[in-house]
Design a protein around this motif. Sequence first.
Motif, mmCIF file in Angstrom:
data_model
loop_
_atom_site.group_PDB
_atom_site.id
_atom_site.type_symbol
_atom_site.label_atom_id
_atom_site.label_comp_id
_atom_site.label_asym_id
_atom_site.label_seq_id
_atom_site.Cartn_x
_atom_site.Cartn_y
_atom_site.Cartn_z
ATOM 1 N N VAL A 236 1.802 51.807 58.419
ATOM 2 C CA VAL A 236 2.464 51.654 57.120
ATOM 3 C C VAL A 236 2.149 50.286 56.516
ATOM 4 N N LEU A 237 1.972 49.264 57.362
ATOM 5 C CA LEU A 237 1.685 47.918 56.861
ATOM 6 C C LEU A 237 0.378 47.882 56.070
ATOM 7 N N SER B 239 1.750 39.073 55.056
ATOM 8 C CA SER B 239 1.306 39.801 56.249
ATOM 9 C C SER B 239 2.089 39.360 57.475
ATOM 10 N N VAL B 240 2.269 38.029 57.619
ATOM 11 C CA VAL B 240 3.046 37.519 58.751
ATOM 12 C C VAL B 240 4.470 38.063 58.703
ATOM 13 N N ALA B 241 5.057 38.097 57.505
ATOM 14 C CA ALA B 241 6.418 38.618 57.367
ATOM 15 C C ALA B 241 6.469 40.109 57.687
ATOM 16 N N ALA B 242 5.455 40.838 57.254
ATOM 17 C CA ALA B 242 5.428 42.279 57.518
ATOM 18 C C ALA B 242 5.335 42.562 59.010
ATOM 19 N N VAL B 243 4.487 41.800 59.711
ATOM 20 C CA VAL B 243 4.382 41.980 61.165
ATOM 21 C C VAL B 243 5.699 41.617 61.833
ATOM 22 N N GLY B 244 6.376 40.573 61.313
ATOM 23 C CA GLY B 244 7.664 40.167 61.878
ATOM 24 C C GLY B 244 8.758 41.189 61.674
ATOM 25 N N SER B 245 8.585 42.105 60.699
ATOM 26 C CA SER B 245 9.601 43.129 60.446
ATOM 27 C C SER B 245 9.472 44.335 61.362
ATOM 28 N N LEU B 246 8.409 44.383 62.145
ATOM 29 C CA LEU B 246 8.225 45.518 63.051
ATOM 30 C C LEU B 246 9.279 45.521 64.142
ATOM 31 N N SER B 247 9.550 46.703 64.663
ATOM 32 C CA SER B 247 10.423 46.791 65.834
ATOM 33 C C SER B 247 9.750 46.080 67.002
#
Length: 460
Positions: free
Chosen positions: A371-372, A387-395
């Motif tokens: 989804v990212l 991108s860093v924030a999106a990866v940090g939002s992963l479970s």
Amino acid sequence: MRRKWEQIAGTSLFLAALIATAAFFATVFEARPHEGARGAAGVADRAAMEAALAPEAVQARVRQILDCGSRAPGQKGLDRAAAIIEQAYRDAGLECLDQDVEFAAALTEGGHGTLRIVEADAAAALPVWPLQPNHAQPVVTPEGGAVGELFAVTDASLGAALRFDDKIAVLDLAKPVPGAYGINPAPYAEHGFQAIVYTHADGLDKISTEDLRKMSFPLLPANVVRVVAESAVLERLGQRATLEAKATWRNVRTRNLVGVMQAPGGADAALVIPVYYDASSLIPDRAPGAHAALQTAIQLQLLEGLKAGRAALRRDVVFVAAAGGGAAQIGLARLLSTVGRSGGAAAEGERIAAEQARNDAARAELAEILVLFDAPAFATREGREASVAAVGSLSSAAARRFAEQFNTIMRRRVFFYAETLLQAEIAFKRDPDDLTTPAYRAFREAKRRYDQLNTLSALQ
């Protein structure tokens, strides 16, 4: 007296150990009642089976399989053969299953190499086929190909020539082999030949298996360019030619095919008829596999014969067409590892269910990661912070999966780019004292890029 009691005690201990061993074997290897012979079917339809196994019927089926072309793993001929087998299973009303099998195979880019005659048109190019790898090293020509005069190898020509490093050896195996060199490629490589071309004036099918085995480098994984060519190469002797071929190891995916003919009313036993339907060869890109084709043809004809008498079956009949016979029988090994041990169906079912649960969890994690990538700026310089924030939002599980996959990709890039760096360094070191050449600049750029990739992979 004391010695006598020691002997009695020793004998007693030995007898006790012997009795314990016998009891252990009697418990572990408990005798089972002998069932006696039990046929796969009751009243068999002999006429149908005799017709199915008639030599002309088997021969026609063999021809159908051979017409698929070379059936080495990774080649289209194998896919065509699999389609024929699967269709035969379905036409017979079998319960059909298949299983993916993946392993490494050495195949030539483009299906074959090319021998081009210098100063001739493209129509003069001849196909050549690399021989099997030397241990782990497949046949790869240098950049620009192996260039030299097509040199007919005989005892007389070897004695008359002054140098060989500008020549490509051509051995016609229809003639006596030079006694000083033989067929083995080692002496030709040692004396500087650019490559070795094996052929036979009467056709490649006249080259014996024993001679093909001698064409391998016996001790080392050396990249000695060894190919076979049709007899047309003999018409080009004395001309300069460029030989290009690149065989590489690839992960190829094939299939095990299983068809189950169930006995009416069920059965507590099965007759398994396994064959390998792929082919292997000492010339990997030319693998018609007549022997394997005969096995497969007989299996399919047995299926034809059993169809008419399936109502009389006392056992299930399981038809297995496996792939990877030339790769340590990996196909059947994969199938047997999935089936598990006799009597362990419950435990095997639990293992498969647990593996399925792990696969489902991994798929969910990958779906969350994918989804990212819907965001156009993800994994770009401009979208670094997002991108860093999106990866940090992963479970947490998806984040671990992302890190694992990212590290794997980065390390693979470092590994494969090392070859680019090596080639740039080799080119530069042909003239290492001149630091103004394009080769030196290319080497510096390759080194900078390699160090950058190495650093980035280590930071993860």
